[in-house]
Write a protein that holds these residues in place. Structure first.
Motif: not given
Length: 372
Positions: A268-273, A297-298, A322-323, A328-329
């Protein structure tokens, strides 16, 4: 130990195929590689240019090499991986990376084969599994294991496009097998399915446009022109491999090591993010995915979220804004604009006041430009 004994032992060790060729004869692969680098098709993989001289011929790696024993390990997937591309709230990890790092398993078996051969014959040997400047695919073609298809990967009559390759070079002169004949014919399936048109012509790859390169080798922000085409591919791309008609002859790998780990088959993308560095390392322990690092990866996951059309993932994107990692941002900005343009436009002004990274700032300014 003759050719037949070497082959028998290789099969006993669990390899799916083994063939032999001369390692000291002239071949055209070196010229093709030089053209690839000269055209800049290697992208940011500077090590390919730096090691070009050593890659152009097996004897450049070891002048005493006379023969190459090429081994292959079938990693054919249990199911066609292409339908996973339609499950947009899930990420797609390339088949080869859905379990343990294949380099470790192949090298262990290949060293066993090499040790037995050296003990029996007294001949010197060296083993290679994709981590040294040796071109395995041209050697596999020369040995008759298959041929390099129009997608530049090896195609086998028995295993389709799903073979891991390893090579044992030896100073012994072993009877070679006949080379395989290219039977791609007029088929263009692998070329036509490529989402980013990474093949300027058959048998030539521009890595700079390849999703495998972009998600694995490329550092920093993904070029805008490729983001939508990436879909939900978060590590590698199997499209050109999976569509090959010769796969109908491939059997699912019996190697348990390459059966997909459940958490990597449609994660799931939600978990990986939400993965921080420690969690990323834990999830991808012993996986080839681990080598690209959490930030890259993220970054890929943010692009996949932007392509998902799933507004429920917006909170994960906002976390990404805010990463600590600029890439990633930047991709979180793009993803937010894809999922909710109004929300992105509303956030852009305040974000630009505090954003120090030029690449991320450029993404916010693009949001504003699109609203004008």
């Amino acid at each position: 130990m003759g050719p037949d004994s070497v082959k028998s032992l290789a099969l006993e060790l669990g390899f799916s195929a083994v063939r032999i060729c001369r390692a000291d004869e002239a071949w055209e692969a070196g010229e093709r590689l030089a053209e690839f680098v000269a055209d800049g098709h290697h992208g940011s993989m500077g090590w390919m240019a730096e090691t070009l001289a050593r890659r152009q011929h097996p004897t450049a790696m070891w002048p005493d090499a006379k023969s190459a024993v090429v081994v292959g390990l079938n990693y054919g997937p249990e199911q066609d991986p292409l339908p996973l591309l339609e499950r947009r709230s899930e990420g797609v990890v390339s088949v080869y990376a859905q379990n343990a790092d294949y380099h470790d398993l192949l090298k262990k078996r290949l060293k066993h084969l090499a040790r037995a051969f050296a003990e029996k014959t007294g001949q010197q040997v060296k083993v290679f599994v994709d981590t040294a400047p040796l071109m395995e695919k041209p050697l596999a073609e020369k040995a008759g294991m298959g041929w390099q298809g129009k997608h530049t990967n090896l195609v086998s009559r028995d295993f389709g496009s799903w073979l891991f390759l390893g090579v044992m070079l030896t100073a012994a002169e072993l009877e070679p097998d006949p080379p395989e004949r290219d039977t791609c014919g007029s088929c263009r399936a692998c070329l036509d399915i490529c989402p980013t048109d990474a093949f300027p012509e058959p048998y030539r790859l521009d890595a700079r446009r390849c999703i495998s390169y972009l998600t694995i080798e490329h550092k920093g922000v993904i070029p805008l022109e490729f983001r939508a085409a990436m879909g939900n591919r978060i590590y590698g791309c199997d499209d050109c491999l999976a569509v090959c008609p010769w796969n109908k002859f491939a059997q699912t790998s019996a190697e348990m090591a390459f059966h997909p780990r459940p958490e990597l088959k449609g994660p799931l993308l939600a978990e990986l993010a939400a993965l921080d560095d420690a969690a990323f390392r834990q999830v991808f322990t012993a996986s080839p995915v681990k080598r690209i690092g959490r930030d890259r990866f993220v970054r890929n996951v943010m692009i996949a979220i932007g392509n998902s059309g799933d507004a429920q993932l917006i909170p994960r994107v906002e976390d990404g804004l805010t990463d600590e990692a600029p890439a990633v941002r930047a991709m979180a900005v793009w993803a937010l604009a894809r999922l909710d343009r109004g929300r992105a436009e509303a956030a852009a002004g305040a974000a630009l006041e505090v954003e120090a990274d030029e690449g991320v700032g450029a993404e916010w300014r693009r949001v504003l430009a699109l609203s004008e």
